[in-house]
Design an enzyme around this catalytic site. Sequence first.
Site, mmCIF file in Angstrom:
data_model
loop_
_atom_site.group_PDB
_atom_site.id
_atom_site.type_symbol
_atom_site.label_atom_id
_atom_site.label_comp_id
_atom_site.label_asym_id
_atom_site.label_seq_id
_atom_site.Cartn_x
_atom_site.Cartn_y
_atom_site.Cartn_z
ATOM 1 N N ARG A 51 94.643 112.078 28.034
ATOM 2 C CA ARG A 51 94.774 113.126 29.031
ATOM 3 C C ARG A 51 95.041 112.565 30.438
ATOM 4 O O ARG A 51 95.744 113.161 31.229
ATOM 5 C CB ARG A 51 93.457 113.906 29.019
ATOM 6 C CG ARG A 51 93.457 115.207 29.705
ATOM 7 C CD ARG A 51 92.106 115.841 29.518
ATOM 8 N NE ARG A 51 92.009 116.545 28.256
ATOM 9 C CZ ARG A 51 92.427 117.793 28.083
ATOM 10 N NH1 ARG A 51 92.949 118.470 29.080
ATOM 11 N NH2 ARG A 51 92.320 118.394 26.920
ATOM 12 N N LYS A 148 86.712 108.319 11.693
ATOM 13 C CA LYS A 148 85.547 109.111 11.289
ATOM 14 C C LYS A 148 84.943 109.804 12.504
ATOM 15 O O LYS A 148 85.202 109.361 13.608
ATOM 16 C CB LYS A 148 84.540 108.217 10.565
ATOM 17 C CG LYS A 148 83.591 107.421 11.487
ATOM 18 C CD LYS A 148 82.607 106.628 10.689
ATOM 19 C CE LYS A 148 81.256 107.255 10.692
ATOM 20 N NZ LYS A 148 80.297 106.624 11.605
ATOM 21 N N HIS A 178 85.899 101.921 8.322
ATOM 22 C CA HIS A 178 86.159 100.532 8.705
ATOM 23 C C HIS A 178 85.434 99.526 7.799
ATOM 24 O O HIS A 178 85.800 98.361 7.752
ATOM 25 C CB HIS A 178 85.874 100.289 10.196
ATOM 26 C CG HIS A 178 84.430 100.109 10.535
ATOM 27 N ND1 HIS A 178 83.567 101.155 10.672
ATOM 28 C CD2 HIS A 178 83.690 98.997 10.780
ATOM 29 C CE1 HIS A 178 82.362 100.703 10.987
ATOM 30 N NE2 HIS A 178 82.402 99.390 11.054
ATOM 31 N N LYS A 182 86.489 95.351 6.021
ATOM 32 C CA LYS A 182 85.728 94.097 6.188
ATOM 33 C C LYS A 182 86.127 93.119 5.102
ATOM 34 O O LYS A 182 86.252 93.478 3.942
ATOM 35 C CB LYS A 182 84.221 94.383 6.127
ATOM 36 C CG LYS A 182 83.697 95.113 7.355
ATOM 37 C CD LYS A 182 82.204 95.219 7.330
ATOM 38 C CE LYS A 182 81.696 96.136 8.415
ATOM 39 N NZ LYS A 182 81.567 95.529 9.730
ATOM 40 N N GLU A 216 70.636 97.152 11.096
ATOM 41 C CA GLU A 216 71.117 96.896 12.458
ATOM 42 C C GLU A 216 69.930 96.686 13.390
ATOM 43 O O GLU A 216 68.858 97.254 13.158
ATOM 44 C CB GLU A 216 71.939 98.085 12.957
ATOM 45 C CG GLU A 216 73.187 98.337 12.139
ATOM 46 C CD GLU A 216 74.002 99.496 12.697
ATOM 47 O OE1 GLU A 216 74.903 99.239 13.500
ATOM 48 O OE2 GLU A 216 73.713 100.651 12.356
ATOM 49 N N ASP A 235 76.062 109.370 9.173
ATOM 50 C CA ASP A 235 76.706 108.309 9.953
ATOM 51 C C ASP A 235 77.016 107.068 9.091
ATOM 52 O O ASP A 235 78.007 106.394 9.322
ATOM 53 C CB ASP A 235 75.761 107.920 11.106
ATOM 54 C CG ASP A 235 76.385 106.932 12.071
ATOM 55 O OD1 ASP A 235 77.503 107.205 12.542
ATOM 56 O OD2 ASP A 235 75.762 105.884 12.354
ATOM 57 N N HIS A 240 80.223 104.733 4.735
ATOM 58 C CA HIS A 240 80.241 103.281 4.520
ATOM 59 C C HIS A 240 79.478 102.852 3.263
ATOM 60 O O HIS A 240 79.978 102.087 2.440
ATOM 61 C CB HIS A 240 79.621 102.550 5.719
ATOM 62 C CG HIS A 240 80.240 102.918 7.034
ATOM 63 N ND1 HIS A 240 81.571 103.206 7.175
ATOM 64 C CD2 HIS A 240 79.703 103.025 8.280
ATOM 65 C CE1 HIS A 240 81.830 103.479 8.448
ATOM 66 N NE2 HIS A 240 80.706 103.382 9.135
ATOM 67 N N LYS A 331 68.490 101.649 12.106
ATOM 68 C CA LYS A 331 68.651 101.092 13.456
ATOM 69 C C LYS A 331 67.361 100.400 13.859
ATOM 70 O O LYS A 331 66.289 100.761 13.381
ATOM 71 C CB LYS A 331 68.925 102.218 14.462
ATOM 72 C CG LYS A 331 70.081 103.133 14.096
ATOM 73 C CD LYS A 331 71.408 102.518 14.419
ATOM 74 C CE LYS A 331 72.558 103.465 14.116
ATOM 75 N NZ LYS A 331 73.838 102.786 14.013
#
Length: 484
Positions: A51, A148, A178, A182, A216, A235, A240, A331
């Site tokens: 934009r 995604k 993604h 890998k 993670e 998520d 994944h 997480k």
Amino acid sequence: MVSRVIPVDPFDLVIFGGTGDLARRKILPGIYRRFWSGQVTGDARIIGASRKEMSDEDYRAFVRGAIAEFAIEGGEDGDKVEEFLELLHYVAIDATGEGGWKDLRRHLRGHVVRAFNFSVGPSLFGDLAEQLHRNKIAGKHSRIVVEKPFGHDLESAVELNRTLRKYFREDQIYRIDHYLGKETVQNLMAVRFGNILFEPLWNAQFVDHVQITVAETVGVTGRGAYYDKSGAMRDMVQNHMMQLLCLIAMEPPHTFEPDAVRDEKLKVIRALDPVDPGDIVRGQYGAEEGIASYVEDAEDEASLTECFIAMKLHISNWRWKGTPFYLRTGKRLKARASEIAVVFKDPPHSIFGPQEDRRGNVLVIRLQPNEGMKLRVTIKEPGPGGMRLIEVPLDMSFADALGAEAQAVPDAYERLIMDVIRGNQTLFMRGDEVEAAWAWTDPIIAGWTDRGDRPKVYAPGSAGPEEALMLLYREGRRWRDIKE
Ligand code: BG6
């Protein structure tokens, strides 16, 4: 060992969301690295679109910064960077209005591969597809790349597929996950189907269970409010982890062609049993000095969204009936570590008498960091004593085995963008796969909502809630330690 680089055909790539975070961190540095390696040639044209009003020069300065920050290899090669920047252009565009579309059309050439990356919020996917069609910018041979999340549930995914298919055929739609880009994930297929060794044992008769962990250390600080609308199930698991599960569990495709592979993956998703609520543990990290809790990050003290999930799945088919698959992701865990462990059964009879602490064969496929594979085997403990058995790893770190080349493992995006240009959809999700994954996910999420399930709080830097450990302990199994 130096791999051969085969240049791709000339292409025009338009990146919608060309000034966004994904473009800056992944897409543009990824294309630059492919240029640096010689795979993308000087015939390519890359057009950033968003934009914002910006000149080509401003955009090049933006990309120069992105390369310096994120391209690692080659990023310091000033001449090469300037050469690459020559390939870049910028068009200010209004996704829902008239502005910029004519200008964009003027930038595109005939007779080269034409691809459009939708690196924008999902609410704009439909608008962009329609605009490309209406403005006669995309033709029969154009490709669109959709990031995604692909839908929020089955209904929205079906609707999105329907919208995109109004303007594009399935073989023009590249849905990115993604994880499929890998390097080690692709290696999974090479290991399974390129060797005779594993496949005969790859079934419920010999495999006790499979563990898939994506841990993670980062929290959701800064994106908590957004993340809170999806949670770990949407998520990470629906996409994944489901893809990893498919690659581990699928039947050998008859060829490495896109639809042959994707047909087999789809069959795995369709064979998944509904999950018993007692086989799922959800969690949220608590607070610790200097670290905000999940609910603080999410800006909602009453949030019931999970940022950790562990679950036991069953696949109802001949190959896997009776072998549990345990998935866990979260997480702020103790380490960043992603791996798949295939835990084999013990030999049917021990000729060495009882061996109390034996743990049997395990094949560990390490996705990140320290990509590689390990096979735990039993040997005799050295020494003149009795016949005592111990386990040692047959260890193959890709970096050690392959040298410098493996040190520079290409980012998933590099591979995936090149596949778009090459027209190879093997590593992209087909519409029916995405829908099947949502069809399996939706009732699980609906169950939590109906019951008002509250995630368990776990300490940041831990392995998740205690209950997740119990998921395996109660069956005489245990999770592998989460470590780098
Ligand atoms: C993304 C998720 O798709 O994958 C993030 O939205 C997650 O929440 C990320 O952190 C993990 O990707 P990687 O490549 O770092 O394992």
